[in-house]
Scaffold this motif. Structure first.
Motif, PDB file in Angstrom:
ATOM      1  N   UNK A   1      76.532  74.072  67.079  1.00 54.33           N
ATOM      2  CA  UNK A   1      77.129  72.849  66.492  1.00 54.33           C
ATOM      3  C   UNK A   1      75.861  72.513  65.369  1.00 54.33           C
ATOM      4  N   UNK A   2      76.326  71.912  64.174  1.00 57.80           N
ATOM      5  CA  UNK A   2      75.674  71.591  63.111  1.00 57.80           C
ATOM      6  C   UNK A   2      75.083  70.327  63.477  1.00 57.80           C
ATOM      7  N   UNK A  19      66.748  68.129  67.033  1.00 58.66           N
ATOM      8  CA  UNK A  19      67.794  68.104  66.132  1.00 58.66           C
ATOM      9  C   UNK A  19      68.854  67.247  66.568  1.00 58.66           C
ATOM     10  N   UNK A  20      69.426  66.464  65.845  1.00 59.51           N
ATOM     11  CA  UNK A  20      70.707  65.515  66.205  1.00 59.51           C
ATOM     12  C   UNK A  20      71.863  66.062  65.829  1.00 59.51           C
ATOM     13  N   UNK A  21      72.836  66.172  66.804  1.00 62.01           N
ATOM     14  CA  UNK A  21      74.187  66.666  66.777  1.00 62.01           C
ATOM     15  C   UNK A  21      75.023  65.756  67.633  1.00 62.01           C
ATOM     16  N   UNK A  22      76.323  65.949  66.954  1.00 63.05           N
ATOM     17  CA  UNK A  22      77.294  64.916  67.538  1.00 63.05           C
ATOM     18  C   UNK A  22      77.839  65.232  68.813  1.00 63.05           C
ATOM     19  N   UNK A 109      77.760  58.797  70.229  1.00 62.01           N
ATOM     20  CA  UNK A 109      76.753  59.585  71.062  1.00 62.01           C
ATOM     21  C   UNK A 109      76.694  60.810  70.409  1.00 62.01           C
ATOM     22  N   UNK A 110      75.369  61.123  70.807  1.00 60.15           N
ATOM     23  CA  UNK A 110      74.834  62.616  70.179  1.00 60.15           C
ATOM     24  C   UNK A 110      73.957  63.203  71.116  1.00 60.15           C
ATOM     25  N   UNK A 111      74.010  64.484  70.883  1.00 64.73           N
ATOM     26  CA  UNK A 111      72.845  65.478  71.691  1.00 64.73           C
ATOM     27  C   UNK A 111      71.675  65.699  71.039  1.00 64.73           C
ATOM     28  N   UNK A 161      72.020  61.031  73.489  1.00 66.29           N
ATOM     29  CA  UNK A 161      71.443  59.623  72.949  1.00 66.29           C
ATOM     30  C   UNK A 161      72.536  58.904  72.525  1.00 66.29           C
ATOM     31  N   UNK A 162      72.720  57.833  72.884  1.00 65.17           N
ATOM     32  CA  UNK A 162      73.933  56.721  72.679  1.00 65.17           C
ATOM     33  C   UNK A 162      73.401  55.647  71.516  1.00 65.17           C
TER      34      UNK A 162
END
Length: 357
Positions: A1-2, A19-22, A109-111, A161-162
């Motif tokens: 995932x980008x 890194x934050x991903x959708x 929401x993110x991973x 993370x929400x």
């Protein structure tokens, strides 16, 4: 995932590169606007109002429109000087129980992915600390030009993370509830409970977007030159004005959809009571403490017997009272008749004596 954002989690003096991903994706089908006469695409072009010409993306900047309509230009350099400590940092400010978070505040929401091998140890430490405490972390972060509020929690072996809305961004539900006074009785609540029991639970993974699937079939048929599939006619249902009747019908429909046969109604009870008796008894505040189903059934039988006996006694009593009243009336009439006859006879005798004199 980008990744869409690179930074670090600030956990006290511990810094965790991430890194934050959708975590979600939009699966809805989108359409293009076309010219209906020839099928040509309809496109939007960015035009400068003063010069009346199309401008390139490199010529476009930001501006704030004041109350009087004046545009105040804002450059990226202006924004870079803002005192924003969370520009590249997810700063944890507190740990709270998850139930403290109002679902109305939930946003995107993110991973959070560990940013390299050096982040593995502190990342795992934070994840395990969240697991053991059974709490969520509240953090501040900056994304797309504004500071935001977030909630960190554990999902499997990852930290998610929400995004949260700020408390002042959630409206109070004023004027939403009915403004008329409505009373709900126990029978209606029992039927509602019965409907909830009948519907039961479901695995969310089993749910899917039926509208999108039907839309894909229509697009595929049109692309291959075939006629689009016909949609089934919706079941016609009359407008139900009786809430109890609607609840009973819903319970029966839910049972039939699960392959269950609705139980035969009890002839001695009303339709609503019969429907409730056929479903599992729910423990609630309305139920008497330490009362089993067997006791309920027995007490129900005793109550019915008492009601029948009481009804019989009342009927017998009413019949006896009616007979007594009839007898009294008959005696009274008879007495009155006798008195009247006697008076008439005496009057005749008096009149006869006067004539003779």
């Amino acid at each position: 995932m980008r990744s869409i954002w690179n930074g670090a989690i600030s956990f006290g003096l511990v810094s965790i590169p991430i890194k934050l991903v959708n975590a979600t994706q939009n699966r809805s089908i989108s359409f293009r606007q076309i010219h209906t006469e020839d099928g040509g695409r309809i496109r939007y072009r960015k035009v400068c109002e003063l010069e009346d010409r199309e401008v390139d993306q490199s010529e476009i900047g930001k501006g704030y429109e004041d109350a009087d309509g004046t545009i105040v230009p804002i450059t990226d350099e202006d924004l870079s000087h803002l005192p924003l400590p969370t520009a590249k940092t997810i700063e944890i400010v507190a740990f709270v129980p998850a139930e403290r978070i109002d679902p109305l505040q939930m946003d995107a929401a993110y991973y959070l992915a560990a940013g390299g091998a050096q982040a593995a140890k502190p990342y795992t430490l934070l994840r395990e600390a969240l697991k053991r405490s059974q709490k969520v972390a509240i953090a501040k972060y900056a994304l797309r030009g504004r500071e935001r509020l977030g909630m960190l929690r554990v999902v499997d072996d990852a930290i998610a993370m929400h995004g949260l809305l700020w408390p002042d961004e959630v409206r109070a539900p004023e004027g939403v509830a009915p403004d008329t006074h409505v009373t709900v009785n126990d029978k209606e609540l029992d039927l509602a409970d019965a409907l909830m029991d009948t519907l039961g639970e479901i695995e969310l993974d089993e749910l899917h977007d039926e509208y999108r699937e039907a839309l894909e079939e229509v697009v595929a048929a049109k692309a291959s030159g075939e006629a689009p599939p016909e949609s089934p006619e919706p079941a016609q249902s009359g407008k139900v004005l009786d809430l109890m009747a609607a609840l009973e019908k819903s319970v029966r429909a839910a049972k039939e959809s699960r392959g269950e046969e609705p139980a035969e109604p009890d002839e001695t009870a009303g339709p609503a009571e019969a429907e409730v008796r056929t479903l599992p008894q729910r423990k609630s505040a309305r139920a008497a403490p330490k009362q089993t189903a067997g006791r309920k059934s027995t007490s129900g039988g005793k109550t019915a017997a008492k009601k029948t006996a009481s009804s019989t006694k009342k009927s017998t009593s009413k019949s006896a009272q009616g007979a007594k009243k009839s007898a009294v009336k008959s005696t009274a009439k008879s007495s009155t008749s006798s008195k009247t006859t006697a008076k008439k006879t005496a009057a005749k005798k008096t009149a006869s004596r006067k004539r003779s004199a």
